[in-house]
Scaffold this motif. Sequence first.
Motif, short mmCIF file in Angstrom:
data_model
loop_
_atom_site.label_atom_id
_atom_site.label_comp_id
_atom_site.label_asym_id
_atom_site.label_seq_id
_atom_site.Cartn_x
_atom_site.Cartn_y
_atom_site.Cartn_z
N GLY A 1 -9.17 -16.25 -15.50
CA GLY A 1 -8.31 -17.20 -15.32
C GLY A 1 -6.99 -16.46 -14.49
O GLY A 1 -6.17 -17.06 -14.17
N ARG A 2 -7.26 -15.26 -14.22
CA ARG A 2 -5.94 -14.55 -13.70
C ARG A 2 -6.53 -13.63 -12.20
O ARG A 2 -7.63 -13.08 -12.27
CB ARG A 2 -5.43 -13.51 -14.43
N LEU A 3 -5.56 -13.79 -11.31
CA LEU A 3 -5.65 -12.96 -10.17
C LEU A 3 -4.87 -12.03 -9.86
O LEU A 3 -3.72 -12.27 -10.05
CB LEU A 3 -5.95 -13.97 -9.05
N SER A 4 -4.84 -10.72 -9.34
CA SER A 4 -3.92 -9.87 -9.12
C SER A 4 -4.44 -8.82 -8.16
O SER A 4 -5.77 -8.41 -8.36
CB SER A 4 -3.13 -9.44 -10.12
N GLY A 5 -3.59 -8.13 -7.37
CA GLY A 5 -3.96 -6.93 -6.71
C GLY A 5 -2.98 -6.33 -5.69
O GLY A 5 -2.08 -7.27 -5.56
N THR A 6 -3.35 -5.37 -4.91
CA THR A 6 -2.56 -4.85 -3.83
C THR A 6 -3.71 -4.52 -2.69
O THR A 6 -4.72 -4.25 -3.06
CB THR A 6 -1.92 -3.84 -4.23
N ALA A 7 -2.99 -4.45 -1.49
CA ALA A 7 -4.16 -4.04 -0.24
C ALA A 7 -2.91 -3.42 0.90
O ALA A 7 -1.84 -3.74 0.73
CB ALA A 7 -4.90 -5.10 0.14
N THR A 8 -3.69 -2.64 1.56
CA THR A 8 -3.08 -2.04 2.63
C THR A 8 -3.72 -2.41 4.08
O THR A 8 -4.85 -2.17 4.00
CB THR A 8 -2.79 -0.36 2.74
N ASN B 1 -6.51 -1.56 -2.66
CA ASN B 1 -5.76 -0.37 -3.45
C ASN B 1 -6.35 -0.68 -5.01
O ASN B 1 -6.52 0.13 -5.69
CB ASN B 1 -4.31 -0.44 -3.43
N LYS B 2 -6.03 -1.93 -5.27
CA LYS B 2 -6.49 -2.55 -6.71
C LYS B 2 -6.72 -4.04 -6.61
O LYS B 2 -5.83 -4.55 -6.07
CB LYS B 2 -5.71 -1.86 -7.76
N SER B 3 -7.68 -4.51 -7.45
CA SER B 3 -7.73 -6.03 -7.55
C SER B 3 -8.45 -6.52 -8.96
O SER B 3 -8.92 -5.40 -9.61
CB SER B 3 -8.38 -6.54 -6.44
N SER B 4 -8.02 -7.52 -9.26
CA SER B 4 -8.67 -8.14 -10.45
C SER B 4 -8.72 -9.82 -10.27
O SER B 4 -7.80 -10.32 -9.99
CB SER B 4 -7.90 -7.83 -11.61
N ALA B 5 -9.98 -10.24 -10.59
CA ALA B 5 -10.18 -11.45 -10.67
C ALA B 5 -11.01 -12.13 -11.59
O ALA B 5 -12.31 -11.86 -11.69
CB ALA B 5 -10.71 -12.06 -9.28
N ALA B 6 -10.29 -12.22 -12.86
CA ALA B 6 -11.13 -12.57 -14.15
C ALA B 6 -10.30 -13.36 -15.06
O ALA B 6 -9.01 -13.12 -15.25
CB ALA B 6 -11.70 -11.20 -14.61
N HIS C 1 -3.68 -2.73 8.59
CA HIS C 1 -3.27 -2.22 9.85
C HIS C 1 -4.02 -2.96 10.93
O HIS C 1 -5.14 -3.15 10.80
CB HIS C 1 -3.37 -0.55 9.98
N ASP C 2 -3.41 -2.60 12.23
CA ASP C 2 -4.34 -3.18 13.26
C ASP C 2 -4.23 -2.13 14.65
O ASP C 2 -3.59 -0.99 14.30
CB ASP C 2 -3.72 -4.60 13.94
N ALA C 3 -4.85 -2.38 15.54
CA ALA C 3 -5.13 -1.18 16.67
C ALA C 3 -3.80 -0.98 17.20
O ALA C 3 -3.78 0.03 17.90
CB ALA C 3 -6.21 -1.55 17.42
N GLN C 4 -2.64 -1.94 17.45
CA GLN C 4 -1.49 -1.66 18.14
C GLN C 4 -0.48 -1.03 17.23
O GLN C 4 0.69 -0.89 17.68
CB GLN C 4 -0.89 -3.08 18.44
N GLY C 5 -0.84 -0.50 15.92
CA GLY C 5 0.17 0.35 15.27
C GLY C 5 0.72 -0.43 14.16
O GLY C 5 1.53 0.29 13.40
N ALA C 6 0.52 -1.73 14.21
CA ALA C 6 1.51 -2.55 13.14
C ALA C 6 0.60 -2.37 11.77
O ALA C 6 -0.41 -2.15 11.78
CB ALA C 6 1.36 -4.03 13.47
N SER C 7 1.58 -2.44 10.73
CA SER C 7 1.05 -2.20 9.33
C SER C 7 1.57 -2.87 8.20
O SER C 7 2.64 -3.08 8.58
CB SER C 7 0.91 -0.67 8.77
N GLY C 8 0.92 -2.83 7.25
CA GLY C 8 1.71 -3.65 5.98
C GLY C 8 0.91 -3.14 4.57
O GLY C 8 -0.40 -2.82 4.66
N THR C 9 1.70 -3.89 3.63
CA THR C 9 1.29 -3.86 2.21
C THR C 9 1.42 -5.17 1.84
O THR C 9 2.05 -5.75 2.16
CB THR C 9 1.83 -2.71 1.37
N MET C 10 0.67 -5.60 0.85
CA MET C 10 0.76 -6.68 0.16
C MET C 10 0.39 -6.60 -1.05
O MET C 10 -0.50 -5.76 -1.78
CB MET C 10 -0.02 -7.85 0.86
N SER C 11 0.92 -7.44 -2.16
CA SER C 11 0.59 -7.49 -3.53
C SER C 11 0.55 -9.17 -3.87
O SER C 11 1.10 -9.93 -2.94
CB SER C 11 1.76 -6.86 -4.42
#
Length: 157
Positions: A96-103, A89-94, A105-115
């Motif tokens: 000395g700092r890291l940050s981001g988010t991602a979404t 979804n967005k990310s940055s690694a520069a 899922h798997d084939a069984q229907g489980a899903s999640g978001t992370m930051s």
Amino acid sequence: MSRTFMLAGSIAFALFSASAFNPAQAAHITPGEYHTKITITSLTGLPPQVTQSIMRTPRSVDNCVANSDLNRLLRDQLAVGPGMTCSENKSSAAGGRLSGTATCHDAQGASGTMSFKGTYTSTHIEVYAHLAGHFTMGPITEKVHIVSDRTGACSGK
């Protein structure tokens, strides 16, 4: 139950996958042997005895890092589990700092978001991540603390 935890763990580790960082933003570390400690600091949505068991012992991994590109290191060393698909979804690694988010899922229907957010130097990486997953058994959330330090030259094992 174990599939749910494995998926949750995979999503947490996905913050280091190819989708979580923009390789155009070069960030560098010193090649060598790295010791990484992964600690789940908070976990909700599972029975108490399972939560206690999972949180009891941090996971440790030792890896020889030959490439100085932090983005490549993170992508190569801590990959997403089988059957997991993540999109950035967005990310940055520069700087000395890291940050981001991602979404994910798997084939069984489980899903999640992370930051995630953290810091790095030429020999140290520290990241805090938050995962909110949706599984057939219900929602699960976890917070993860990851610390990786260079311990010396690669041992050649």
